[in-house]
Every structure is written in C-alpha cells, then in structure tokens.
Design a protein around this motif. Structure first.
Motif, PDB file in Angstrom:
ATOM      1  N   LEU A   1       0.849  -1.179   0.000  1.00 51.23           N
ATOM      2  CA  LEU A   1       0.000   0.000   0.000  1.00 51.23           C
ATOM      3  C   LEU A   1       0.888   1.234   0.000  1.00 51.23           C
ATOM      4  O   LEU A   1       1.845   1.317   0.774  1.00 51.23           O
ATOM      5  N   THR A   2       0.587   2.164  -0.885  1.00 51.42           N
ATOM      6  CA  THR A   2       1.311   3.430  -0.903  1.00 51.42           C
ATOM      7  C   THR A   2       0.485   4.448  -0.141  1.00 51.42           C
ATOM      8  O   THR A   2      -0.587   4.859  -0.583  1.00 51.42           O
ATOM      9  N   LEU A   3       0.981   4.836   1.016  1.00 49.50           N
ATOM     10  CA  LEU A   3       0.254   5.722   1.923  1.00 49.50           C
ATOM     11  C   LEU A   3       0.788   7.137   1.789  1.00 49.50           C
ATOM     12  O   LEU A   3       1.990   7.370   1.861  1.00 49.50           O
ATOM     13  N   THR A   4      -0.128   8.078   1.556  1.00 50.14           N
ATOM     14  CA  THR A   4       0.220   9.500   1.489  1.00 50.14           C
ATOM     15  C   THR A   4      -0.626  10.259   2.501  1.00 50.14           C
ATOM     16  O   THR A   4      -1.532   9.700   3.120  1.00 50.14           O
ATOM     17  N   SER A   5      -0.353  11.534   2.638  1.00 53.42           N
ATOM     18  CA  SER A   5      -1.139  12.358   3.558  1.00 53.42           C
ATOM     19  C   SER A   5      -2.593  12.447   3.118  1.00 53.42           C
ATOM     20  O   SER A   5      -3.485  12.730   3.919  1.00 53.42           O
ATOM     21  N   ALA A   6      -2.849  12.185   1.823  1.00 53.62           N
ATOM     22  CA  ALA A   6      -4.214  12.243   1.296  1.00 53.62           C
ATOM     23  C   ALA A   6      -4.910  10.886   1.337  1.00 53.62           C
ATOM     24  O   ALA A   6      -6.071  10.773   0.960  1.00 53.62           O
ATOM     25  N   GLY A   7      -4.194   9.845   1.784  1.00 54.44           N
ATOM     26  CA  GLY A   7      -4.795   8.522   1.838  1.00 54.44           C
ATOM     27  C   GLY A   7      -3.949   7.495   1.113  1.00 54.44           C
ATOM     28  O   GLY A   7      -2.737   7.653   0.954  1.00 54.44           O
ATOM     29  N   ILE A   8      -4.593   6.405   0.648  1.00 56.92           N
ATOM     30  CA  ILE A   8      -3.908   5.330  -0.057  1.00 56.92           C
ATOM     31  C   ILE A   8      -3.845   5.677  -1.543  1.00 56.92           C
ATOM     32  O   ILE A   8      -4.864   5.813  -2.209  1.00 56.92           O
ATOM     33  N   ALA A   9      -2.628   5.790  -2.071  1.00 63.89           N
ATOM     34  CA  ALA A   9      -2.457   6.167  -3.478  1.00 63.89           C
ATOM     35  C   ALA A   9      -2.457   4.955  -4.402  1.00 63.89           C
ATOM     36  O   ALA A   9      -2.683   5.097  -5.603  1.00 63.89           O
ATOM     37  N   GLY A  10      -2.198   3.770  -3.874  1.00 64.41           N
ATOM     38  CA  GLY A  10      -2.174   2.592  -4.732  1.00 64.41           C
ATOM     39  C   GLY A  10      -2.045   1.330  -3.913  1.00 64.41           C
ATOM     40  O   GLY A  10      -1.485   1.326  -2.806  1.00 64.41           O
ATOM     41  N   VAL A  11      -2.594   0.225  -4.439  1.00 68.07           N
ATOM     42  CA  VAL A  11      -2.528  -1.079  -3.790  1.00 68.07           C
ATOM     43  C   VAL A  11      -2.126  -2.107  -4.848  1.00 68.07           C
ATOM     44  O   VAL A  11      -2.711  -2.155  -5.929  1.00 68.07           O
ATOM     45  N   ASP A  12      -1.119  -2.916  -4.548  1.00 67.74           N
ATOM     46  CA  ASP A  12      -0.695  -3.992  -5.429  1.00 67.74           C
ATOM     47  C   ASP A  12      -0.693  -5.289  -4.637  1.00 67.74           C
ATOM     48  O   ASP A  12      -0.368  -5.305  -3.439  1.00 67.74           O
ATOM     49  N   THR A  13      -1.042  -6.405  -5.293  1.00 65.71           N
ATOM     50  CA  THR A  13      -1.115  -7.693  -4.621  1.00 65.71           C
ATOM     51  C   THR A  13      -0.152  -8.686  -5.252  1.00 65.71           C
ATOM     52  O   THR A  13       0.102  -8.652  -6.449  1.00 65.71           O
ATOM     53  N   TYR A  14       0.352  -9.595  -4.416  1.00 67.25           N
ATOM     54  CA  TYR A  14       1.289 -10.618  -4.838  1.00 67.25           C
ATOM     55  C   TYR A  14       1.040 -11.874  -4.006  1.00 67.25           C
ATOM     56  O   TYR A  14       0.253 -11.868  -3.061  1.00 67.25           O
ATOM     57  N   ASP A  15       1.735 -12.930  -4.375  1.00 67.00           N
ATOM     58  CA  ASP A  15       1.803 -14.137  -3.559  1.00 67.00           C
ATOM     59  C   ASP A  15       3.255 -14.330  -3.182  1.00 67.00           C
ATOM     60  O   ASP A  15       4.156 -13.980  -3.955  1.00 67.00           O
ATOM     61  N   VAL A  16       3.511 -14.895  -2.010  1.00 68.23           N
ATOM     62  CA  VAL A  16       4.895 -15.082  -1.588  1.00 68.23           C
ATOM     63  C   VAL A  16       5.650 -15.974  -2.563  1.00 68.23           C
ATOM     64  O   VAL A  16       6.878 -15.879  -2.681  1.00 68.23           O
ATOM     65  N   THR A  17       4.930 -16.822  -3.326  1.00 67.69           N
ATOM     66  CA  THR A  17       5.595 -17.670  -4.315  1.00 67.69           C
ATOM     67  C   THR A  17       5.994 -16.892  -5.566  1.00 67.69           C
ATOM     68  O   THR A  17       6.585 -17.461  -6.487  1.00 67.69           O
ATOM     69  N   ASP A  18       5.680 -15.587  -5.615  1.00 65.08           N
ATOM     70  CA  ASP A  18       6.154 -14.742  -6.709  1.00 65.08           C
ATOM     71  C   ASP A  18       7.599 -14.307  -6.491  1.00 65.08           C
ATOM     72  O   ASP A  18       8.160 -13.574  -7.315  1.00 65.08           O
ATOM     73  N   PHE A  19       8.215 -14.768  -5.392  1.00 65.85           N
ATOM     74  CA  PHE A  19       9.562 -14.333  -5.040  1.00 65.85           C
ATOM     75  C   PHE A  19      10.443 -15.546  -4.753  1.00 65.85           C
ATOM     76  O   PHE A  19       9.958 -16.644  -4.505  1.00 65.85           O
ATOM     77  N   GLY A  20      11.753 -15.320  -4.797  1.00 63.49           N
ATOM     78  CA  GLY A  20      12.676 -16.411  -4.539  1.00 63.49           C
ATOM     79  C   GLY A  20      12.665 -17.434  -5.655  1.00 63.49           C
ATOM     80  O   GLY A  20      12.299 -17.159  -6.800  1.00 63.49           O
TER      81      GLY A  20
END
Length: 543
Positions: free
Chosen positions: A219-238
């Motif tokens: 989550l990208t948090l700014t003073s105006a609120g949440i600017a963006g949300v991205d989702t992944y799975d832990v199996t997308d790494f390593g």
C-alpha cells in the motif's frame, strides 16, 4: 515497481513469512522496497514479528505487540526509505490491537486521531454479510463510532478485508448504526454530517486467486490517503518465482545450497535434471525463466511471429470495462492505434440501462473507419472478445456478422498458453508484466474490480464517476499492451539466442510433475485461455 510518491507499506500475514527461506524474503524486500512492514493481527505472533524484524531492514509493525504501555493506541512514524529522492515525507499512523482497546479510552483515541494521523491500523475491522438477509454490516461499528472523531473521515487499514477493498461507512456517532455506505471514493470523500462518524475502510488482506497463507499486498500511503494497492503471492519471489519450480523442488535445491536465482543460474543442467520430476526440457525452462527474471528481459522461446506482426498495419489494442464478472453492460471500450498514437474511448456516462449505445458507437467507428484492421487484447478470449461477441449479437445484431469476421488476436494466448515467450513479471497480469518491462503507467490507483464497483455505484445512485480517471485506467491498459508487444517483438528470437526453434514442447506453468508436485503457476485471475475456455478478466478477480 513504478515508484509512487508516499510511504510504501508491505502488508502480510504471519504465515507468509514464518516458514519461508531467508533468501525468498530478501528477494521480496529487494523487489518491493517497502518502507514499513505490517504483520497482520489481531492474533499475536511474536515469532513472525521477530522474523520480520530480523530479515527486513524496514521497521516492522505488529498491532498486538505495538501498544504495550501506550494505552489503546500506539503512534508510529513512517519514513520513506529515501526521503530525498522525491518519494514523499514522513507520515504518522496509529496502531491498535483491536476495537475493544479503542473503547477503553474513547476520548483519548478521538483526540489522537484528530491530531494529524494518516490512518488507523485495526485488524479486526471487517464486513460481515448475513446469509439470511443478504445484509452487510461492519463488525466493530459501535466501537469505532464511540472512539473515532465525528464530522471527519478516518481511514482504517485492516488485514481482515481483501486488498483493494475501499468503502466509506457513515455511522451514527452514538449508536454505530449505519447511515450510508459509499463505494465510490474516486476524488476523495467527505463526512456525511457533523454528527456522523465516517470510516474509510481500506483492505490489505488476501484477495481471490491468491493463497490466503501467502498473500502479500503493498500500500502506498500518502497524507491524502492510499495512493495505490498492489497484490502478490509469496511464491512470486525467490526460487518459486521461476517457472517449473514448486515448493518441493525449491526444498531439494536448498538442500544442495541453491537458494537464490543467481545460485540457480550457476547450477548445471545436469544437476537440475537429476532432481525428481525434472527432465531435460524442464531444466532448460527453469534456467531460461530464471535468466528472464534476473535480467528483466523477455525471452522468445520459438521463432514464431507475434500475432499480426507481418501485417501491413499494426493491430488496434482493445480493452473493455464492465459492471462485473457477469456483466449487464459493457460501459467502456478503449482503443489504441499504434500506427497514429491515437486513443479513443467509448463510454456510457448517461444511461447505464442502455447497453446498446456504446456498442453501436464503437461498431460504427470500427467497421466504418477500420474495417480491415485486426484487434489485439491481453487474455481477450477469456473476457473481452467473449463478452463483446455476446453483447453485439444481442444489442446490435446487425453488426454480428462483421464482428465475427474481424481478426481477433490475443498476445497473452500467444506468449503464455502457446508458450512462445517467457515474461519477466512476477505474475502474468498485464500491469505487472508491463511494469517489469519499464512501462510508465498513469498511476490511477484503479483496477478492474474498482472500475466495476464504481460503475455499479453509478447504476444504483446516478452519482457521476470521476470519468477522466476511469478512462485513463482503460487507456493505460491499451498502451501497456502495446508496450509489452513491442518488447516481445524486439526480443531475440530463439534461433538467434542460441536455442532450438523446435524446443516448444515445454511443461506449462502450474502443471503437476511426475512426482506429484504442483509447481508454481500464476493466480487463477492471471491465467490465459484459448478461444473455447471460460476464464475471467485479469484484474476483476477482487470483485
């Protein structure tokens, strides 16, 4: 990742980090570059919290352990990792172990939340639907109404709602009774009344198509609120991010000292082939995809031409927006013409009960101006083409024959299902692949689920959407599609890259190996389809 102004919060369940190799977690952090790590409550998990603090350089927050001695709320300052690079300044959040703690000192809580707090983290705030009445209520509404300031909008972050959930619950300040629910939050929200507690609930939990235990969100948090949300799975790494490697193969590799993709690239094909269930072709694919992920460059697996590459004019890039997975209306059709760099949008802004007008305008333009051009989509046979065909036949049947005859190309089908290329994205979702290939998006903060929910709100209330933002999202998908197309077109063909053009009989992603191991695939929402398969649109899986 495309950088956004603000502070990046990595949100994940304890189970996503508890048993994962350190190398996987290091790859996760190196890729997502979070400024803060939020390990979900409301249950205490000191071991997961300790592991997060040991492995991640970014400070970690675990709500059940964050308020000892601080009363019902702990205040935490979130700092961007590089404050001088233009990515924003510090923010302050409040953390609580749960709504019960808020009720202990409601006046102190209200004063704290009025004092420059960007958001409240409370993991047991969740929506509950009663199956008998199909009514939805907000669990903990009474406690929130008592503790949160009236006449203001307070953002509450919760791991109990899926990432991308965004709704404002307007509550009676004395009882917590729901006055109204606002699902259309584009352009900001205002409190309903001075005596009303307005709670903007933002989810960060597992979404449909992702394993609950391994679901990750940023989550990208700014003073105006949440600017963006991205989702992944832990199996997308390593290692498990590599096509052909599932948890069992990853464990076998780890036992041989292979824990990173760099290690993997230095491992001989003979060593990989000796592993149970890994043959010569699969070993070759493992090496190829590991190199793609490490370099960020796509790899052509065959010498097959891209769809439409040999035609006189490039195909028109197409994307549609609907009101859900089983749509009653296609309310936006976007078309990007790479030949002229022009974009055109057909949008139903006035009468959502009329699905014919947008289709008619689109067909008038397409068959009148470009009757010989092909169309290009990303997983279009899973969604766009299927629904367009059905809607054209039903609502503008006089164009049905022309629609059937126009060439329809699907880049996802060509690259993934037909196995002509390996892509560098952690998933095969268009936005993820395009981002990995350097596409600079418009940063609308939207996805297919959000646009569908927004239009449903418009259908119910008649309140206008932020049309420009929703059109920008659709245009982004069309332009991102062409960006991926150009990158694949310019990638070396298999023969020039030193591979045999006949090596196309590879195991598919998410297949099961001979020893019964289910290897890594993409989430259900990211899988492509052939023209006869029934799958749903990438990006609407949260809906």
């Amino acid at each position: 990742m495309t950088p956004r102004a603000g502070v990046t919060v990595l949100a994940l369940r304890p189970s996503a980090i508890a048993d994962r190799p350190v190398a996987t977690l290091e790859d996760l952090v190196a890729t997502l570059e979070p400024d803060t790590v939020w390990v979900f409550g409301p249950e205490r998990d000191p071991q997961a919290f300790a592991r997060a603090r040991s492995v991640f350089d970014a400070p970690a927050v675990h709500p059940p352990l964050e308020t000892a001695g601080d009363g019902p709320l702990a205040r935490r300052v979130l700092e961007p990792a590089s404050p001088d690079d233009g990515n924003g300044s510090s923010l302050e959040i409040a953390v609580t172990p749960g709504t019960r703690a808020l009720r202990a000192e409601p006046d102190a809580t209200s004063r704290t939340l009025r004092d420059g707090i960007a958001a409240l983290v409370c993991d047991n705030v969740t929506t509950v639907t009663r199956p008998t009445t199909l009514e939805t209520h907000l669990d903990g509404a009474a406690a929130l109404a008592e503790a949160l300031p009236a006449g203001a909008v307070t953002t509450v972050l919760t791991g109990s709602e899926p990432a991308g959930y965004d709704a404002v619950w307007h509550l009676e300040s004395e009882t917590g009774a729901v006055r109204d629910i606002d699902h259309e939050t584009v352009g900001g929200v205002e409190p309903l009344a001075e005596d009303c507690v307005s709670v903007r609930v933002r989810g960060a939990g597992p979404t449909e198509g992702y394993d609950d235990r391994g679901s990750i969100a940023t989550l990208t948090l700014t003073s105006a609120g949440i600017a963006g949300v991205d989702t992944y799975d832990v199996t997308d790494f390593g290692l498990e991010a590599v096509t052909g490697i599932g948890p069992k193969t990853a464990d076998r590799l780890a036992n041989r000292g292979v824990t990173t993709r760099t290690d993997l690239l230095e491992t001989s094909s003979a060593t990989l082939t000796d592993l149970p269930g890994v043959g010569r072709e699969r070993a070759r694919t493992i090496h190829q995809h590991a190199r793609v992920l490490e370099t960020g460059e796509p790899r052509r697996l065959t010498d097959a031409s891209l769809p439409g590459a040999d035609w006189y004019e490039p195909p028109l890039c197409l994307d549609i927006e609907t009101d859900g997975l089983s749509p009653t209306i296609i309310w936006q059709i976007g078309i990007y013409d790479p030949a002229t760099d022009d974009y055109r949008a057909f949008v139903e802004r006035d009468d959502p009960s009329d699905p014919a007008s947008v289709l008619e305008a689109f067909c008038d333009w397409l068959f009148g101006m470009h009757p010989n051009r092909a169309l290009l989509t990303w997983n279009g046979w899973g969604f766009d083409y299927r629904h367009l065909g059905a809607f054209v036949s039903k609502h503008v049947p006089y164009y049905a024959e022309e629609w059937e005859s126009i060439p329809k190309l699907d880049l996802y089908l060509w690259a993934v299902n037909n196995e002509h290329a390996l892509l560098p994205g952690r998933t095969n979702e268009l936005a993820v692949v395009a981002d990995a290939l350097g596409y600079d998006d418009a940063d609308t903060g939207l996805d297919g689920a959000a646009t569908a929910a927004a239009y449903q709100q418009f259908m119910r209330t008649g309140d206008a959407l932020a049309w420009d933002r929703h059109e920008a999202y659709c245009e982004d998908d069309c332009r991102a599609l062409w960006h991926v197309y150009e990158c694949l077109r310019d990638a070396p063909q298999a023969s020039s890259a030193g591979s045999s053009s006949g090596d196309s009989s590879r195991e598919r992603t998410a297949t099961t190996s001979a020893n019964g191991e289910a290897d890594r695939g993409t989430p259900t929402s990211d899988r492509s389809s052939s023209p006869t398969e029934e799958t749903e649109q990438t990006g609407l899986s949260d809906f």
